[in-house]
Design a protein around this motif. Structure first.
Motif, short mmCIF file in Angstrom:
data_model
loop_
_atom_site.label_atom_id
_atom_site.label_comp_id
_atom_site.label_asym_id
_atom_site.label_seq_id
_atom_site.Cartn_x
_atom_site.Cartn_y
_atom_site.Cartn_z
N ASP A 159 19.05 70.75 23.34
CA ASP A 159 18.52 71.24 24.61
C ASP A 159 19.55 72.07 25.36
OD1 ASP A 159 18.73 68.10 26.50
OD2 ASP A 159 20.26 69.35 25.63
N ILE A 160 19.07 72.74 26.36
CA ILE A 160 19.90 73.55 27.24
C ILE A 160 20.04 72.74 28.53
CG2 ILE A 160 20.10 75.79 28.40
CD1 ILE A 160 19.89 75.94 25.30
N PRO A 161 21.27 72.47 28.98
CA PRO A 161 21.42 71.62 30.17
C PRO A 161 20.80 72.24 31.42
CG PRO A 161 23.53 72.57 29.53
CD PRO A 161 22.56 72.94 28.47
N ASN A 162 20.24 71.39 32.27
CA ASN A 162 19.63 71.85 33.52
C ASN A 162 20.62 72.59 34.41
OD1 ASN A 162 17.03 70.86 33.01
ND2 ASN A 162 17.63 68.81 33.66
N SER A 163 21.89 72.23 34.29
CA SER A 163 22.90 72.85 35.16
C SER A 163 23.03 74.35 34.92
CB SER A 163 24.26 72.18 34.95
OG SER A 163 24.76 72.44 33.65
N ILE A 164 22.53 74.85 33.79
CA ILE A 164 22.61 76.28 33.52
C ILE A 164 21.88 77.08 34.61
CG2 ILE A 164 20.54 76.53 32.09
CD1 ILE A 164 22.13 78.30 30.25
N CYS A 165 20.92 76.45 35.25
CA CYS A 165 20.14 77.12 36.29
C CYS A 165 20.97 77.45 37.53
CB CYS A 165 18.94 76.27 36.68
SG CYS A 165 17.86 75.92 35.28
N LYS A 166 22.18 76.91 37.61
CA LYS A 166 23.07 77.19 38.74
C LYS A 166 24.00 78.36 38.47
CE LYS A 166 23.17 72.32 40.05
NZ LYS A 166 24.01 71.12 40.10
N MET A 167 23.90 78.97 37.29
CA MET A 167 24.79 80.08 36.92
C MET A 167 24.22 81.36 37.52
SD MET A 167 25.48 78.87 33.03
CE MET A 167 27.06 79.63 32.73
N LYS A 168 24.55 81.60 38.78
CA LYS A 168 23.84 82.61 39.55
C LYS A 168 24.07 84.05 39.09
CE LYS A 168 27.23 82.49 43.29
NZ LYS A 168 27.41 82.25 44.71
N TRP A 169 25.11 84.32 38.31
CA TRP A 169 25.36 85.70 37.88
C TRP A 169 24.93 85.97 36.44
CZ3 TRP A 169 25.62 88.22 42.02
CH2 TRP A 169 26.27 87.70 43.14
N LEU A 170 24.32 85.00 35.80
CA LEU A 170 23.92 85.15 34.40
C LEU A 170 22.87 86.27 34.26
CD1 LEU A 170 24.70 83.72 31.74
CD2 LEU A 170 22.61 82.38 31.97
N LYS A 171 23.17 87.23 33.38
CA LYS A 171 22.26 88.36 33.15
C LYS A 171 21.58 88.29 31.79
CE LYS A 171 24.71 91.67 36.03
NZ LYS A 171 25.50 92.90 36.05
N TYR A 172 22.29 87.75 30.79
CA TYR A 172 21.75 87.69 29.43
C TYR A 172 21.84 86.26 28.92
CZ TYR A 172 22.77 92.66 29.84
OH TYR A 172 22.85 93.96 30.28
N LEU A 173 20.72 85.71 28.51
CA LEU A 173 20.69 84.40 27.88
C LEU A 173 19.99 84.55 26.54
CD1 LEU A 173 21.11 81.35 27.82
CD2 LEU A 173 18.98 81.08 29.12
N ARG A 174 20.76 84.35 25.49
CA ARG A 174 20.23 84.49 24.13
C ARG A 174 20.39 83.15 23.42
NH1 ARG A 174 22.53 89.23 20.65
NH2 ARG A 174 20.82 90.35 21.60
N VAL A 175 19.26 82.54 23.09
CA VAL A 175 19.22 81.29 22.35
C VAL A 175 18.40 81.61 21.10
CG1 VAL A 175 18.59 78.85 22.40
CG2 VAL A 175 19.24 80.00 24.52
N VAL A 176 19.08 81.98 20.02
CA VAL A 176 18.40 82.50 18.83
C VAL A 176 18.70 81.62 17.62
CG1 VAL A 176 18.20 84.48 17.27
CG2 VAL A 176 18.47 84.86 19.72
N GLY A 177 17.66 81.25 16.88
CA GLY A 177 17.84 80.46 15.67
C GLY A 177 18.32 79.04 15.94
#
Length: 194
Positions: A54-72
């Motif tokens: 899983d992807i941790p819920n805390s990732i939602c606090k990364m306010k400057w994130l522009k690209y999220l790639r979860v592949v394979g």
């Protein structure tokens, strides 16, 4: 060769880190919960981490994130419900996440989202009903090698200029009759533009 089983918690102290790529780490099952402390992170790439669950819920606090790639990442079943808090996210690429069950409705708050890649996410059946609110969305990749169960909500047809990529059979099943080869010479990859 040493197999990495988990990232050290100390990685979360790299406050000025802008890009993080984790590739082919076959034994990593989770990311540190404190990953949100990477305050300046703009790009997070998780590539072929086949044990990641899983992807941790805390990732939602990364306010400057522009690209999220979860592949394979075959075992990822769900995304954080508050993913829509990533208000500057431009690209969300989830290709070949074979166990992914759905997309949270909150992504409809992502006013900067330009690309959504759900290619070969064969378990995803629905897109959020309000996806038509994503005025910046220009690319939607829904290509599936198998039987696609994905239903397109009616609001998607409000997105003028949206390019939808999929197989010929998929696009025809949605009622599209006019489409072009997405990449000449590619196997069964076509696109339609709204």
């Amino acid at each position: 060769m040493v197999e990495i089983r988990h990232l050290p918690d100390s990685i979360c102290m790299l406050k000025h880190l802008k890009s993080l790529e984790i590739s082919n780490c076959l034994l990593i099952e989770q990311l540190p919960e404190e990953i949100c402390r990477l305050e300046c992170l703009e790009e997070l790439y998780l590539w072929s981490c086949t044990s990641l669950r899983d992807i941790p819920n805390s990732i939602c606090k990364m306010k400057w994130l522009k690209y999220l790639r979860v592949v394979g990442c075959d075992k990822v079943e769900k995304l954080p419900e508050k993913l829509g808090c990533l208000k500057y996210l431009e690209k969300l690429e989830l290709g070949r996440c074979k166990s992914l069950q759905g997309i949270p409705n909150s992504i409809c708050k992502m006013k900067c989202l330009k690309r959504l890649d759900l290619s070969s996410c064969d378990q995803v059946e629905n897109l959020p009903e309000e996806i038509g609110c994503l005025e910046c969305l220009k690319e939607l990749d829904i290509f599936s090698e198998g039987i696609s169960r994905l239903r397109l909500p009616q609001s998607i047809f409000q997105l003028k200029g949206l390019r939808i990529t999929g197989s010929r059979d998929q696009l025809q099943s949605y009622g599209f009759t006019s489409f072009t080869e997405s990449y000449p010479g590619s196997l069964n990859l076509y696109a339609v533009e709204l």
